[in-house]
Design a protein around this motif. Sequence first.
Motif, mmCIF file in Angstrom:
data_model
loop_
_atom_site.group_PDB
_atom_site.id
_atom_site.type_symbol
_atom_site.label_atom_id
_atom_site.label_comp_id
_atom_site.label_asym_id
_atom_site.label_seq_id
_atom_site.Cartn_x
_atom_site.Cartn_y
_atom_site.Cartn_z
ATOM 1 N N UNK A 174 -3.453 -7.299 -6.714
ATOM 2 C CA UNK A 174 -3.558 -8.733 -6.483
ATOM 3 C C UNK A 174 -3.557 -9.022 -4.982
ATOM 4 N N UNK A 175 -4.644 -9.622 -4.486
ATOM 5 C CA UNK A 175 -4.769 -9.864 -3.057
ATOM 6 C C UNK A 175 -3.805 -10.936 -2.559
ATOM 7 N N UNK A 176 -3.550 -11.952 -3.373
ATOM 8 C CA UNK A 176 -2.601 -12.993 -2.976
ATOM 9 C C UNK A 176 -1.235 -12.373 -2.665
ATOM 10 N N UNK A 177 -0.781 -11.495 -3.526
ATOM 11 C CA UNK A 177 0.510 -10.842 -3.310
ATOM 12 C C UNK A 177 0.469 -9.939 -2.081
ATOM 13 N N UNK A 178 -0.608 -9.210 -1.911
ATOM 14 C CA UNK A 178 -0.715 -8.291 -0.779
ATOM 15 C C UNK A 178 -0.777 -9.043 0.548
ATOM 16 N N UNK A 179 -1.475 -10.165 0.565
ATOM 17 C CA UNK A 179 -1.569 -10.943 1.800
ATOM 18 C C UNK A 179 -0.219 -11.548 2.167
ATOM 19 N N UNK A 180 0.497 -12.081 1.184
ATOM 20 C CA UNK A 180 1.804 -12.674 1.471
ATOM 21 C C UNK A 180 2.805 -11.617 1.929
ATOM 22 N N UNK A 181 2.820 -10.474 1.274
ATOM 23 C CA UNK A 181 3.716 -9.402 1.714
ATOM 24 C C UNK A 181 3.266 -8.823 3.059
ATOM 25 N N UNK A 182 1.974 -8.906 3.338
ATOM 26 C CA UNK A 182 1.477 -8.434 4.630
ATOM 27 C C UNK A 182 2.023 -9.223 5.802
ATOM 28 N N UNK A 183 2.422 -10.481 5.553
ATOM 29 C CA UNK A 183 3.030 -11.280 6.624
ATOM 30 C C UNK A 183 4.305 -10.623 7.136
ATOM 31 N N UNK A 184 5.020 -9.930 6.268
ATOM 32 C CA UNK A 184 6.256 -9.270 6.687
ATOM 33 C C UNK A 184 5.970 -8.215 7.746
ATOM 34 N N UNK A 185 4.950 -7.415 7.521
ATOM 35 C CA UNK A 185 4.632 -6.340 8.454
ATOM 36 C C UNK A 185 4.236 -6.911 9.810
ATOM 37 N N UNK A 186 3.337 -7.895 9.810
ATOM 38 C CA UNK A 186 2.860 -8.451 11.077
ATOM 39 C C UNK A 186 3.982 -9.121 11.853
ATOM 40 N N UNK A 187 4.818 -9.893 11.172
ATOM 41 C CA UNK A 187 5.896 -10.592 11.867
ATOM 42 C C UNK A 187 6.966 -9.621 12.360
ATOM 43 N N UNK A 188 7.282 -8.610 11.566
ATOM 44 C CA UNK A 188 8.258 -7.608 12.013
ATOM 45 C C UNK A 188 7.746 -6.896 13.260
ATOM 46 N N UNK A 189 6.489 -6.479 13.229
ATOM 47 C CA UNK A 189 5.907 -5.803 14.386
ATOM 48 C C UNK A 189 5.866 -6.736 15.589
ATOM 49 N N UNK A 190 5.381 -7.962 15.377
ATOM 50 C CA UNK A 190 5.257 -8.898 16.485
ATOM 51 C C UNK A 190 6.588 -9.222 17.137
ATOM 52 N N UNK A 191 7.578 -9.588 16.343
ATOM 53 C CA UNK A 191 8.888 -9.956 16.888
ATOM 54 C C UNK A 191 9.590 -8.746 17.509
ATOM 55 N N UNK A 192 9.473 -7.590 16.868
ATOM 56 C CA UNK A 192 10.140 -6.398 17.392
ATOM 57 C C UNK A 192 9.549 -5.974 18.730
ATOM 58 N N UNK A 193 8.225 -5.954 18.811
ATOM 59 C CA UNK A 193 7.578 -5.577 20.071
ATOM 60 C C UNK A 193 7.910 -6.586 21.161
ATOM 61 N N UNK A 194 7.889 -7.880 20.816
ATOM 62 C CA UNK A 194 8.216 -8.904 21.807
ATOM 63 C C UNK A 194 9.627 -8.720 22.345
ATOM 64 N N UNK A 195 10.578 -8.443 21.457
ATOM 65 C CA UNK A 195 11.972 -8.274 21.879
ATOM 66 C C UNK A 195 12.156 -7.000 22.709
ATOM 67 N N UNK A 196 11.631 -5.880 22.211
ATOM 68 C CA UNK A 196 11.835 -4.603 22.903
ATOM 69 C C UNK A 196 11.112 -4.551 24.245
ATOM 70 N N UNK A 197 9.867 -5.025 24.286
ATOM 71 C CA UNK A 197 9.124 -4.996 25.548
ATOM 72 C C UNK A 197 9.717 -5.972 26.557
#
Length: 254
Positions: A42-65
Amino acid sequence: MIFVALFAPILGTVDPTAIAARLRTREPSALHWFGTDMLGRDLYSRVLYGARVSLIVGFSVAALSSIGGLAIGLFSGFFRAMDAVVMRVMDGIMSIPSILLAVALMALTRGSVGNVIIAITIAETPRVSRLVRGVVLSLREQAYVDAAITCGTRTPVIVLKHILPNALASIIVQATYVCASAMITEAILSFIGAGTPPFIPSWGNIMAEGRALWQVKFYIVLFPAIFLSMTVLAVNLLGDGLRDALDPRMTKAA
């Protein structure tokens, strides 16, 4: 987007990794709002769960860098004896496009969210340190810093009490742009197969899986691309707002 990432399990989603071969490449419908992919997921489920990966990466990189760039920039900007050496190292890293450096670093290890965060952080830290150094070089010439030196204030106290607080505004604004850049870089890495493993639902992985069917099943790529664009735009607008709110010159102009 943060709300979507946190509450994805209760927003009408199903298991984003559940395979149903009989439901392959179904178009958007009342049963599958965004359709299904080549494995019937189901693409709807995959897209919504995909937000977790992008936000985790974005916030983590922003904080660490930001933390790493802050430390390097403060050290390099205030202690001029080491400035040339440290900045030449940073310039050498910056001479390599961040996406190519991230790809090279990912080639040395296995794909995972943690390794993606580390690779992008290494690529983004020199840019933050360069910004912090410029701010510190400007601040250390201010009268209040000269007054503190004249009064015999120790260097660590000057850095922490006088330099750091006045540099935080620029760092916070820069962190938002790093966050947006990190999300795009993560999507690119996943799209070319050098980022998160394929079994993890991320927007880059979803688009990579759908590119072969782009001409006939365009929605497989369209929905994750829309969510990625909206999220990056939102973070950039947040950065613009923070710049206007934290920059004294903007306040005076208003």
